[in-house]
Each structure stands twice: as C-alpha cells, then as structure tokens.
Design a protein around this motif. Structure first.
Motif, PDB file in Angstrom:
ATOM      1  N   LYS A   8       0.849  -1.198   0.000  1.00 48.03           N
ATOM      2  CA  LYS A   8       0.000   0.000   0.000  1.00 48.03           C
ATOM      3  C   LYS A   8       0.888   1.254   0.000  1.00 48.03           C
ATOM      4  CE  LYS A   8      -3.922  -2.099   2.455  1.00 48.03           C
ATOM      5  NZ  LYS A   8      -4.759  -2.073   3.661  1.00 48.03           N
ATOM      6  N   PRO A   9       0.335   2.399  -0.445  1.00 49.18           N
ATOM      7  CA  PRO A   9       1.135   3.625  -0.548  1.00 49.18           C
ATOM      8  C   PRO A   9       1.857   4.024   0.737  1.00 49.18           C
ATOM      9  CG  PRO A   9      -0.952   3.896  -1.675  1.00 49.18           C
ATOM     10  CD  PRO A   9      -1.017   2.563  -0.996  1.00 49.18           C
ATOM     11  N   GLU A  10       1.240   3.814   1.887  1.00 50.65           N
ATOM     12  CA  GLU A  10       1.876   4.176   3.160  1.00 50.65           C
ATOM     13  C   GLU A  10       2.466   2.950   3.867  1.00 50.65           C
ATOM     14  OE1 GLU A  10       2.154   7.392   4.099  1.00 50.65           O
ATOM     15  OE2 GLU A  10       1.180   7.857   2.187  1.00 50.65           O
ATOM     16  N   GLY A  11       2.664   1.884   3.113  1.00 51.01           N
ATOM     17  CA  GLY A  11       3.078   0.625   3.711  1.00 51.01           C
ATOM     18  C   GLY A  11       4.549   0.567   4.100  1.00 51.01           C
ATOM     19  N   VAL A  12       4.895  -0.540   4.759  1.00 49.64           N
ATOM     20  CA  VAL A  12       6.240  -0.749   5.299  1.00 49.64           C
ATOM     21  C   VAL A  12       6.766  -2.107   4.849  1.00 49.64           C
ATOM     22  CG1 VAL A  12       7.640  -0.864   7.396  1.00 49.64           C
ATOM     23  CG2 VAL A  12       5.592   0.583   7.355  1.00 49.64           C
ATOM     24  N   ILE A  13       8.028  -2.140   4.453  1.00 55.83           N
ATOM     25  CA  ILE A  13       8.715  -3.405   4.181  1.00 55.83           C
ATOM     26  C   ILE A  13       9.740  -3.650   5.286  1.00 55.83           C
ATOM     27  CG2 ILE A  13      10.314  -4.614   2.632  1.00 55.83           C
ATOM     28  CD1 ILE A  13       9.002  -3.320   0.288  1.00 55.83           C
TER      29      ILE A  13
END
Length: 280
Positions: free
Chosen positions: A172-177
């Motif tokens: 998602k656009p505000e996601g985290v890896i």
C-alpha cells in the motif's frame, strides 16, 4: 574488454552439495554475489536436506531444540515490531513464510495474514497449524498489504531487482517493508571467513551490507527509516560455523565468538544479522 571480477572469498556448500562457489564483490552496491548461481530450475535441489530447519519443525538434537526456543522468543519480538508501525489496517504478507509460525503469531495478535512459501514440505507443515500459504507471488490474491516482511529471505531471491519491483507493487502507498538479512561486515563473518554459516552458498545468492540495502531499495523510491539488530543470530550462526570449521558443535567457542560479535557491534552497529525497516 570485460572488467575483471573481484573475488572476495571462495566458499563451500557445507550442508548439501559440497560444491565450491565464489563470492564476487559488487563495488557499486557493496554487495557480494554468489557465482556461479544455479538456475531457478536447479535451485530447489540445494534445499533438499533434513538439516534445513526453516522448512521443518524438527527437534531431534540439542541444536534444533535451542533453535526453536530462541525462535519462539523472536516471533513475539517480530510481531511487536510490526505493531509499532501504527498502520491504518493490519494486512500482513510474509514472503518466505517457512512453516508459518510468524504468521500464526501475528494472526493471534489481530493481523490478517497471507504468506508465500515455495517449499512443498513447509507448506504442508504450515497447513497443519491452520496457515494456508501460496507457492509464488504470482498466485496471490489481487490485493495490497500494509506490511510486507522477508525474514532471511531476500538473500535467496533470484533476479533481485525484478523481485523488489514485484514486492513494491504489492505494498500500500503508506506501507512498510521489513527485511532481515545476514551482514557480511559483522565480526563473526570476519572471524569464520569461508566457514561462516550465513554465507550458505548457493542458497544465499546475495550477501548484503547496510549500504547495499539502502542503494537497492532507494532505486525503488524507498527510504531506510530504521535498522535493528538480531542479537541471537550471532550465536546460532557461530554454532553452525564451528561445525563447518571443526566438524563439531563447539558450544563454548561459538558462545564466545557470538558474544564478542555483539559486543563489538555495540560500537560498529555491524551485528551478525540486521533488520531493515523501509518506507515509501
């Protein structure tokens, strides 16, 4: 004229094939590449070992029992880490999910979970725990995730830039890896050299430094927001390295090297393994 490759180290596959491989330095990325790399069709054969713990739940030896004891502690820490990101929703994708223990722990703490694992035996073990895994990224449901995790997985993926692009698309656009990988600049790596178990050729196709992770993901518009240590990895890796070097599990020597590695890393920050948190 082709530029001559810089061979960093020559390393043996101690656990399966006993073949020899070279670690070649990519100076631009400060990353080591395993050469020759097996084809994608040939790679699965290098995982066919009863000693490959992440694909089984075996507790046959003291070493395997210690591994699972530490793993249980680490699972809770990992889920607490992803909780700290304060995402709007709790959609989690774990790539290289093994036997599903991390996903099961996350699920029990309120996450909606999905996982990818190519090993058929590991998929079966996960299913017994109520965790259904997909065999490839391509067959995942058409959705995006708040958090994508790769716990000691990135080093196994062929076609690295292509794989990172696929993973980016699923976020998602505000996601985290979140990525955990061994660090070849650690004290225990320098101490054991060609016997360092975390080289694990040819299953590990790439060997990362902090610089290489930053450069690889910045090309995909990610910024590195946090780096954290995996404290116990130095002890686990040192135990295996002792076995490869001497033929025995020298617990005292391994504990000393693992402890020394962590103490030195308090200043250098070069722990045996590191967790990288990346955001768009």
């Amino acid at each position: 004229m082709k530029e001559q490759e810089t061979i960093f180290l020559t390393v043996k596959d101690h656990s399966v094939s006993k073949e020899t491989f070279q670690l070649v330095l990519n100076t631009d990325l400060e990353m080591l590449e395993t050469k020759p790399q097996p084809s994608e069709d040939a790679l699965p054969a290098y995982y066919q070992s009863e000693d490959y713990i992440s694909h089984t739940d075996a507790k046959r030896s003291l070493f395997e029992k210690l591994y699972h004891l530490i793993k249980t502690y680490a699972l809770v820490k990992k889920v607490k880490l992803i909780y700290s990101f304060k995402t709007k929703e709790k959609e989690l994708l774990d790539i290289g999910a093994g036997t599903g223990d991390f996903l099961k722990q996350a699920q029990s703490m309120g996450w909606s979970v999905c996982g990818v694992e190519p090993n058929a035996s590991a998929i079966e073990n996960a299913k017994k725990k109520g965790i259904d895994l997909y065999s490839t990224l391509e067959v995942l449901p058409q959705k995006k995730y708040d958090v994508i995790t790769l716990w000691h997985v990135l080093e196994h993926l062929p076609n690295l830039d292509e794989q990172i692009a696929k993973i980016t698309y699923l976020l998602k656009p505000e996601g985290v890896i979140v990525i955990a990988v061994p660090n070849y600049n650690s004290y225990d790596a320098n101490y054991y050299k060609e016997f360092w178990a975390a080289y694990d050729v040819p299953r590990h196709l790439w060997h990362f430094s902090k610089t290489s992770i930053n450069k690889l993901f910045s090309k995909h518009a990610f910024r590195l927001v946090d780096v954290r240590p995996l404290i116990f990895d130095s002890f686990y890796v040192s135990l295996l390295s002792e076995k490869y070097k001497t033929g025995k599990m020298n617990f005292i020597s391994a504990f000393y090297v693992g402890l020394r590695s962590n103490v030195k890393a308090m200043r250098s920050k070069n722990y045996s393994s590191l967790i990288y948190v990346l955001k768009k």
